[in-house]
Design a protein around this motif. Structure first.
Motif, PDB file in Angstrom:
ATOM      1  N   PRO A 139     -98.563  43.342  18.856  1.00 27.64           N
ATOM      2  CA  PRO A 139     -97.426  44.088  19.401  1.00 27.64           C
ATOM      3  C   PRO A 139     -96.259  44.131  18.405  1.00 27.64           C
ATOM      4  CG  PRO A 139     -98.261  42.492  21.011  1.00 27.64           C
ATOM      5  CD  PRO A 139     -98.907  42.171  19.696  1.00 27.64           C
ATOM      6  N   ILE A 140     -95.471  45.204  18.494  1.00 21.51           N
ATOM      7  CA  ILE A 140     -94.335  45.377  17.601  1.00 21.51           C
ATOM      8  C   ILE A 140     -93.310  44.267  17.841  1.00 21.51           C
ATOM      9  CG2 ILE A 140     -93.101  46.912  19.202  1.00 21.51           C
ATOM     10  CD1 ILE A 140     -92.178  48.504  16.713  1.00 21.51           C
ATOM     11  N   GLN A 141     -92.734  43.771  16.746  1.00 19.82           N
ATOM     12  CA  GLN A 141     -91.720  42.716  16.862  1.00 19.82           C
ATOM     13  C   GLN A 141     -90.415  43.298  17.393  1.00 19.82           C
ATOM     14  OE1 GLN A 141     -92.465  39.253  16.023  1.00 19.82           O
ATOM     15  NE2 GLN A 141     -94.380  40.343  16.371  1.00 19.82           N
ATOM     16  N   GLN A 142     -89.713  42.533  18.218  1.00 15.78           N
ATOM     17  CA  GLN A 142     -88.514  43.045  18.876  1.00 15.78           C
ATOM     18  C   GLN A 142     -87.348  43.282  17.922  1.00 15.78           C
ATOM     19  OE1 GLN A 142     -88.147  44.113  22.237  1.00 15.78           O
ATOM     20  NE2 GLN A 142     -90.330  44.084  21.772  1.00 15.78           N
ATOM     21  N   ASP A 143     -87.406  42.744  16.710  1.00 12.57           N
ATOM     22  CA  ASP A 143     -86.345  43.018  15.743  1.00 12.57           C
ATOM     23  C   ASP A 143     -86.679  44.199  14.838  1.00 12.57           C
ATOM     24  OD1 ASP A 143     -88.364  41.879  14.268  1.00 12.57           O
ATOM     25  OD2 ASP A 143     -87.114  40.369  13.288  1.00 12.57           O
ATOM     26  N   ASN A 144     -87.782  44.891  15.124  1.00 10.06           N
ATOM     27  CA  ASN A 144     -88.158  46.065  14.334  1.00 10.06           C
ATOM     28  C   ASN A 144     -87.122  47.167  14.534  1.00 10.06           C
ATOM     29  OD1 ASN A 144     -89.491  48.597  13.493  1.00 10.06           O
ATOM     30  ND2 ASN A 144     -91.344  47.368  13.400  1.00 10.06           N
ATOM     31  N   GLU A 145     -86.638  47.737  13.440  1.00 11.95           N
ATOM     32  CA  GLU A 145     -85.585  48.738  13.513  1.00 11.95           C
ATOM     33  C   GLU A 145     -85.999  49.995  14.275  1.00 11.95           C
ATOM     34  OE1 GLU A 145     -82.706  49.106  10.010  1.00 11.95           O
ATOM     35  OE2 GLU A 145     -84.515  48.292   9.058  1.00 11.95           O
ATOM     36  N   LEU A 146     -87.280  50.251  14.358  1.00 12.64           N
ATOM     37  CA  LEU A 146     -87.740  51.427  15.104  1.00 12.64           C
ATOM     38  C   LEU A 146     -87.273  51.391  16.557  1.00 12.64           C
ATOM     39  CD1 LEU A 146     -91.392  51.696  13.746  1.00 12.64           C
ATOM     40  CD2 LEU A 146     -89.564  53.370  13.370  1.00 12.64           C
ATOM     41  N   ILE A 181     -99.382  54.520   7.467  1.00 12.85           N
ATOM     42  CA  ILE A 181     -98.068  54.880   6.943  1.00 12.85           C
ATOM     43  C   ILE A 181     -97.370  53.643   6.389  1.00 12.85           C
ATOM     44  CG2 ILE A 181     -97.907  56.671   8.731  1.00 12.85           C
ATOM     45  CD1 ILE A 181     -95.515  55.029   9.892  1.00 12.85           C
ATOM     46  N   ILE A 182     -96.339  53.867   5.576  1.00 12.40           N
ATOM     47  CA  ILE A 182     -95.452  52.788   5.152  1.00 12.40           C
ATOM     48  C   ILE A 182     -94.304  52.775   6.152  1.00 12.40           C
ATOM     49  CG2 ILE A 182     -94.089  51.812   3.284  1.00 12.40           C
ATOM     50  CD1 ILE A 182     -97.081  52.140   2.648  1.00 12.40           C
ATOM     51  N   GLU A 183     -94.308  51.813   7.044  1.00 12.38           N
ATOM     52  CA  GLU A 183     -93.396  51.828   8.187  1.00 12.38           C
ATOM     53  C   GLU A 183     -91.925  51.791   7.772  1.00 12.38           C
ATOM     54  OE1 GLU A 183     -93.227  48.701  11.613  1.00 12.38           O
ATOM     55  OE2 GLU A 183     -94.842  50.131  12.051  1.00 12.38           O
ATOM     56  N   GLN A 184     -91.599  50.988   6.770  1.00 14.52           N
ATOM     57  CA  GLN A 184     -90.203  50.914   6.334  1.00 14.52           C
ATOM     58  C   GLN A 184     -89.733  52.253   5.768  1.00 14.52           C
ATOM     59  OE1 GLN A 184     -87.973  48.301   6.820  1.00 14.52           O
ATOM     60  NE2 GLN A 184     -86.562  49.939   6.226  1.00 14.52           N
ATOM     61  N   PRO A 213     -97.031  51.644  23.442  1.00  9.37           N
ATOM     62  CA  PRO A 213     -97.682  50.373  23.077  1.00  9.37           C
ATOM     63  C   PRO A 213     -99.165  50.504  22.737  1.00  9.37           C
ATOM     64  CG  PRO A 213     -97.548  50.525  25.442  1.00  9.37           C
ATOM     65  CD  PRO A 213     -96.924  51.787  24.911  1.00  9.37           C
ATOM     66  N   HIS A 214     -99.508  51.363  21.782  1.00  6.10           N
ATOM     67  CA  HIS A 214    -100.892  51.613  21.383  1.00  6.10           C
ATOM     68  C   HIS A 214    -101.780  51.810  22.625  1.00  6.10           C
ATOM     69  CE1 HIS A 214    -104.125  50.832  18.082  1.00  6.10           C
ATOM     70  NE2 HIS A 214    -104.443  51.836  18.877  1.00  6.10           N
ATOM     71  N   ILE A 215    -101.454  52.859  23.328  1.00  5.71           N
ATOM     72  CA  ILE A 215    -102.089  53.102  24.629  1.00  5.71           C
ATOM     73  C   ILE A 215    -102.813  54.452  24.664  1.00  5.71           C
ATOM     74  CG2 ILE A 215    -100.129  54.263  25.757  1.00  5.71           C
ATOM     75  CD1 ILE A 215    -100.636  52.287  28.148  1.00  5.71           C
ATOM     76  N   GLY A 216    -103.107  54.988  23.468  1.00  6.58           N
ATOM     77  CA  GLY A 216    -103.651  56.338  23.369  1.00  6.58           C
ATOM     78  C   GLY A 216    -104.850  56.642  24.239  1.00  6.58           C
ATOM     79  N   SER A 217    -105.794  55.738  24.308  1.00  7.79           N
ATOM     80  CA  SER A 217    -107.012  55.996  25.083  1.00  7.79           C
ATOM     81  C   SER A 217    -106.991  55.331  26.451  1.00  7.79           C
ATOM     82  CB  SER A 217    -108.239  55.494  24.313  1.00  7.79           C
ATOM     83  OG  SER A 217    -108.173  54.089  24.143  1.00  7.79           O
ATOM     84  N   SER A 218    -105.874  54.693  26.781  1.00  4.52           N
ATOM     85  CA  SER A 218    -105.869  53.810  27.946  1.00  4.52           C
ATOM     86  C   SER A 218    -105.436  54.480  29.236  1.00  4.52           C
ATOM     87  CB  SER A 218    -104.989  52.587  27.659  1.00  4.52           C
ATOM     88  OG  SER A 218    -105.516  51.848  26.600  1.00  4.52           O
TER      89      SER A 218
END
Length: 326
Positions: free
Chosen positions: A265-272, A239-242, A282-287
């Motif tokens: 890991p996602i940056q802490q200033d990410n608007e999401l 996807i285009i994240e912005q 945290p990308h944990i789908g199979s974990s």
């Protein structure tokens, strides 16, 4: 034999490998500069692990390498063309994680629809001091339309949960028609634009390839209903994240549930991370422990086969095996 283990190999599997081979394990290092890693790489006959960028630059430093065994179903970290050129086998661990990832994806559907993370914080932070109003309400999942983009094994498992458990109508878009999903779950094949316009929930579960990179962007988000919930359980680069951030802020879609990001890991200033209508994992789908152990075990089985002159059960570049056995 000399084996390089990288990042995620479960301890029982690592110990079993060490009992029979010369294994060096590396975690939280820079594979481009770490001297011990580079020294081990120069002698390694096999690599097992998760996320190591195996590209031309790395392979030039690995003259003895016979096989790379990924502890994952995805292998976009591997330069398959370069590995094949050098007659190095590449393997992955498919099927094992199917149900686990499907559970997670459906968990994101429920969490976003019913605002579970947001309302959990609402209760724990002491804001629940009077009767709830409609500003706290979520939306129903049952009897809604679920659009699945990428009807592979995981997509099929999500469809099963949605149809059998929640009486959802299944729409799907895939490179090819999937008779199993159509017969078992009454799934309807659609063009991508049609699916985006029709679905109440849209679940992206494609691998990251040249064709799927940036598959969902501004145009696609604008095609969705303003009540749509978007789930990304594929890879951040699909996807285009912005554009997703803009769609959420402009109320072009209702909410999103994400397990993957453009940068991890996602940056802490990410608007999401500032948006209430986004559930972030945290990308944990199979974990889960059970699945991670099974994946490590299968990766070790692939590795042992390749090192000992047998065809690995999950060989990606089959032409290497043909070349080695001419």
């Amino acid at each position: 034999m000399k084996i390089l283990a990288y990042e995620r190999v479960e301890k029982p599997v690592l110990e079993a490998l060490k009992a029979n081979h010369d294994v060096q394990f590396f975690k939280n290092i820079d594979p481009n500069t770490d001297p011990k890693f580079l020294d081990a790489l120069s002698e390694a006959e096999g690599i097992i692990g998760l996320g190591l960028p195996v590209n031309q630059k790395l392979l030039q430093k690995a003259p003895n390498l016979k096989i790379v065994s990924n502890v994952s179903v995805g292998y976009n970290n591997l330069d398959i063309n370069e590995l094949t050129k050098r007659n190095i086998m590449a393997t992955n661990t498919p099927e094992i994680l199917t149900d686990t990832v499907a559970d997670m994806a459906f968990g994101l559907i429920l969490a976003t629809a019913r605002r579970i993370s947001e309302l959990d914080h609402f209760v724990k932070s002491g804001q629940w001091t009077e009767s709830l109003t409609e500003q706290h309400y979520g939306v129903d999942v049952h009897h809604k339309k679920l659009g699945i983009i990428g009807m592979g094994r995981i997509g099929n498992a999500i469809a099963k949960r949605a149809h059998n458990g929640f009486n959802m109508d299944i729409l799907y878009h895939s490179r090819t028609r999937k008779p199993e999903a159509e017969n078992n779950y009454h799934a309807t094949f659609m063009k991508l634009d049609e699916l985006l316009q029709e679905a109440d929930f849209i679940c992206l579960i494609t691998p990251l390839t040249n064709e799927t990179k940036g598959l969902i962007g501004k145009r696609e988000f604008q095609l969705m209903k303003d009540t749509a919930i978007f789930i990304n359980a594929s890879r951040g680069g699909t996807i285009i994240e912005q554009d997703l951030i803009d769609a959420l802020k402009n109320n072009e879609i209702l909410a999103a549930g994400l397990d993957v990001y453009e940068q991890e890991p996602i940056q802490q200033d990410n608007e999401l991370l500032k948006l209430k209508n986004v559930v972030t994992l945290p990308h944990i789908g199979s974990s889960t422990y059970e699945t991670e152990l099974k994946m490590s075990e299968l990766a070790a089985k692939n590795l042992e086969a390749g090192l000992n002159g047998r065809k690995p059960p999950n060989l990606i570049n089959g032409t290497v095996w043909e070349n080695l056995n001419k």
